[in-house]
Design a protein around this motif. Structure first.
Motif, short mmCIF file in Angstrom:
data_model
loop_
_atom_site.label_atom_id
_atom_site.label_comp_id
_atom_site.label_asym_id
_atom_site.label_seq_id
_atom_site.Cartn_x
_atom_site.Cartn_y
_atom_site.Cartn_z
N GLY A 289 0.83 -1.20 0.00
CA GLY A 289 0.00 0.00 0.00
C GLY A 289 0.87 1.25 0.00
O GLY A 289 0.64 2.20 -0.75
N PHE A 290 1.90 1.22 0.84
CA PHE A 290 2.80 2.39 0.93
C PHE A 290 3.44 2.69 -0.43
O PHE A 290 3.42 3.84 -0.90
N PHE A 291 3.98 1.65 -1.07
CA PHE A 291 4.68 1.89 -2.33
C PHE A 291 3.70 2.25 -3.47
O PHE A 291 4.08 2.94 -4.40
N GLU A 292 2.48 1.80 -3.32
CA GLU A 292 1.47 2.19 -4.32
C GLU A 292 1.14 3.68 -4.16
O GLU A 292 1.06 4.42 -5.14
N ARG A 293 1.00 4.10 -2.89
CA ARG A 293 0.69 5.53 -2.66
C ARG A 293 1.85 6.44 -3.07
O ARG A 293 1.66 7.60 -3.38
N HIS A 294 3.08 5.88 -3.05
CA HIS A 294 4.26 6.72 -3.34
C HIS A 294 5.01 6.19 -4.56
O HIS A 294 6.24 6.17 -4.57
N ALA A 295 4.22 5.79 -5.54
CA ALA A 295 4.82 5.12 -6.71
C ALA A 295 5.78 6.04 -7.47
O ALA A 295 6.71 5.57 -8.12
N ARG A 296 5.57 7.34 -7.37
CA ARG A 296 6.48 8.25 -8.07
C ARG A 296 7.81 8.38 -7.35
O ARG A 296 8.86 8.53 -7.98
N ALA A 297 7.73 8.35 -6.03
CA ALA A 297 8.95 8.58 -5.24
C ALA A 297 9.84 7.34 -5.17
O ALA A 297 11.06 7.46 -5.04
N PHE A 298 9.23 6.15 -5.23
CA PHE A 298 10.01 4.93 -5.03
C PHE A 298 9.72 3.91 -6.12
O PHE A 298 8.61 3.83 -6.62
#
Ligand SMILES: Cc1ncc(COP(=O)(O)O)c(C=O)c1O
Length: 368
Positions: A289-298
């Motif tokens: 969920g975290f990486f989906e929400r921050h897909a641009r950053a990571f």
């Protein structure tokens, strides 16, 4: 022998016992001595009777017998117990390598897997994990890099820091091609038995390769790093004998209470591994969920085993990011530069119970 500082260990020495959230540990959640003793009736009384003289140098017969159960072809006299996997890495390299030899090492890696060979005076070829290919190293590149004076190939899977688990065909191919050429394969399997799907578990190198040396430890999958009990298992009697002779110059024998507790723990290793896999699975869902929400950053490559992964931070410099994160939010990530990685990656660890809180802190840090 002159050996440079172990960057990752120096970094942990600075932070491990004073930051609030370790979000980069490679080991799984630990337990107390009491938790272990409760696994079996009578264990507490047996520990109290534990004799504190020197122990058998290769490890107690009953501990080695228990370790054999992890493998399919290994006898107790083919297991050499050490103080952690780290001692075994050091002794293996000393036992096998001479100045001027060539070594091929799966890279990036736990630093001692490459550094001890270099410090001995070997020429080391880095066998690169390829991010574009889910962190798989290229088997053809391995073949191309083998030289007449290649004395060891080092493989680590499940892999630190990427979490990469090699496929069965590739693993058997690495074993076949090294064995065919008479080159010992040092197979660092310290994260074995932490596969998310049992069907993905690889055989141990020592069970499929007469020259293979499998490295195991209680620290990672079972969460018992404080026991400092590691081992090698191998059919290679020559390497075994040389390592055993060298151990007389390092630790001679292992801690008696640790051997007792390791044997007890390994009798229940499936239960310990299962408990840690449940922690990992819950944490991975949060990380997805975290990486989906921050897909641009990571960028995020989800592993198939173990409690670590090696995402990339897009944009900001990873050393600066980790430094600001730990100083402002008390959350420790491990910058890839400690592995000499130049791709702006960082190691994240998700084997600990408090990972959800650590990720919440990380996310707050990102938003403010
Ligand atoms: C791949 C690998 N091998 C060996 C070790 C050493 O294990 P231990 O600290 O239990 O000796 C580690 C520890 O992080 C590791 O990641």
């Amino acid at each position: 022998m002159k050996i440079p500082p172990f960057k990752l260990e120096r970094y942990f020495a600075q932070y491990e016992f004073n930051v609030q959230y370790l979000l980069c540990s490679s080991d799984c959640e630990s337990v107390t001595v009491q938790d272990l003793l409760e696994l079996e009736p009578g264990a507490q009384e047996s520990l109290q009777r534990c004799w504190l003289g020197y122990t058998e140098s290769p490890g107690s017969a009953s501990l080695r017998q228990e370790i054999c159960r992890i493998y399919t072809t290994i006898q107790p006299e083919q297991v050499l117990v050490h103080s952690g996997a780290e001692e075994a890495i050091f002794l293996f390299m000393q036992a096998v390598l001479q100045p001027g030899d060539h070594a091929i090492v799966h890279w990036p890696c736990y630093q001692s897997l490459v550094e001890v060979a270099s410090a001995i005076g070997c020429e080391v070829t880095l066998w690169q994990a390829d991010e574009r290919n889910g962190w798989a190293p290229d088997i053809d590149a391995l073949k191309r890099n083998i030289r007449p004076n290649t004395r060891v190939v080092v493989l680590n899977t499940p892999h630190n820091p990427t979490g990469y688990l090699m496929g069965q065909d590739a693993f058997l191919e690495v074993n076949r091609l090294t064995q065919e050429r008479g080159i010992p394969l040092f197979s660092d399997e310290v994260y074995r038995e932490s596969e998310y799907h049992l069907a993905d578990r690889l055989p141990a190198a020592c069970d499929v390769n007469e020259l293979g040396v499998s490295l195991g430890v209680t620290s990672k999958t079972y969460g018992l790093a404080g026991l400092r009990i590691g081992w090698i298992a191998t059919h290679n009697a020559e390497i075994y004998a040389r390592m055993a002779a060298l151990k007389d110059y390092t630790t001679i024998c292992n801690s008696a209470p640790s051997e007792f507790l390791a044997e007890l723990a390994l009798r229940h290793r499936e239960k310990l591994a299962q408990r840690n896999l449940e922690i990992i699975t819950g944490n991975l869902a949060i990380l997805d969920g975290f990486f989906e929400r921050h897909a641009r950053a990571f960028s995020w490559i989800r592993p198939n085993a173990g409690s670590i992964a090696f995402p990339r931070l897009n944009g900001e410099d990873i050393d600066l990011f980790c430094h600001t994160l730990v100083s402002q939010a008390g959350v420790l990530l491990l910058p890839g530069s400690l592995f000499d990685d130049q791709g702006n990656h960082f190691r994240i660890g998700f084997g600990r119970k408090n990972m959800p809180e650590a990720v919440t802190r990380l996310e707050e840090f990102l938003y403010y």
